[in-house]
Design an enzyme around this catalytic site. Sequence first.
Site, short mmCIF file in Angstrom:
data_model
loop_
_atom_site.label_atom_id
_atom_site.label_comp_id
_atom_site.label_asym_id
_atom_site.label_seq_id
_atom_site.Cartn_x
_atom_site.Cartn_y
_atom_site.Cartn_z
CE LYS A 115 -2.27 0.93 3.86
NZ LYS A 115 -3.34 0.84 4.89
CE LYS A 162 -6.53 -3.82 2.74
NZ LYS A 162 -5.46 -3.28 3.63
#
Length: 262
Positions: A28, A86
């Site tokens: 991320k 995600k």
Amino acid sequence: MTGLLASVTSAAEAETALAAGADIIDLKDPRTGALGALPTPVIREAVARLAGRRTVSATAGDLPMEPDIVDQAVESIAALGVDIVKVGLFPGGDREACLDRLAVRAAGGARLVAVLFADRSPDLGLIEGLAARGFAGVMLDTADKRGGTLRRHLDDATLARFVERVRDFGLLSGLAGSLGPEDIAPLLRLGPDYLGFRGALCTDGRASALDADRVRAIRAAIGSAAVQPPSATSAATAADGAQRAAHSLAAGSPVSRSAKSM
């Protein structure tokens, strides 16, 4: 047993998290949003260097709820070899159309985790539909990291209902959102599958470098490692949960399942 999800920004940080005992290594970019996506070469390098030794997830980005945009982002990231993608369910746009498109991805083998935001009035009623569409898990996080921790926005009773609801449909449950060491004990009592961290693992806030000692400290606070590499068994469990949820939607009846292990 609750596992540790460590968000990392590079292949080097991924190896640090691996050595320090993280169960899920989450790729991320915290500089570009709550679920900021890393560049393709960074994801590809991290996946190659981890070489299947841990479950690897990657965020799709802070995306508008437009089906083409979301679907293309998920397709691109899934193709890089990560185990889980995600996807944030942000306000606005056409969320239902996005989820319908992603159901096709899930049916094709992509493992998807939906992220609901505690500071954006999360709708826990979405969980059943996510299971029916083949999602592997659901996570609660915060969209605005300046607005305080997960537990500032939702009390422990609400978080317990979330974990129980996700468990009922056989999905992975995750809790994150500017969590610190003081949040670990109360959240462990709720029994989520994993707790997610970034800022608490870094030298000076979530945009700074990952620190191995901090990762080990959070690992120790959570308890003994729950490490399991990706497996056909876990994928089969998610598929079974989705089938039960689909039957529930058709029949109008509740679904009950035991918790899914990491």
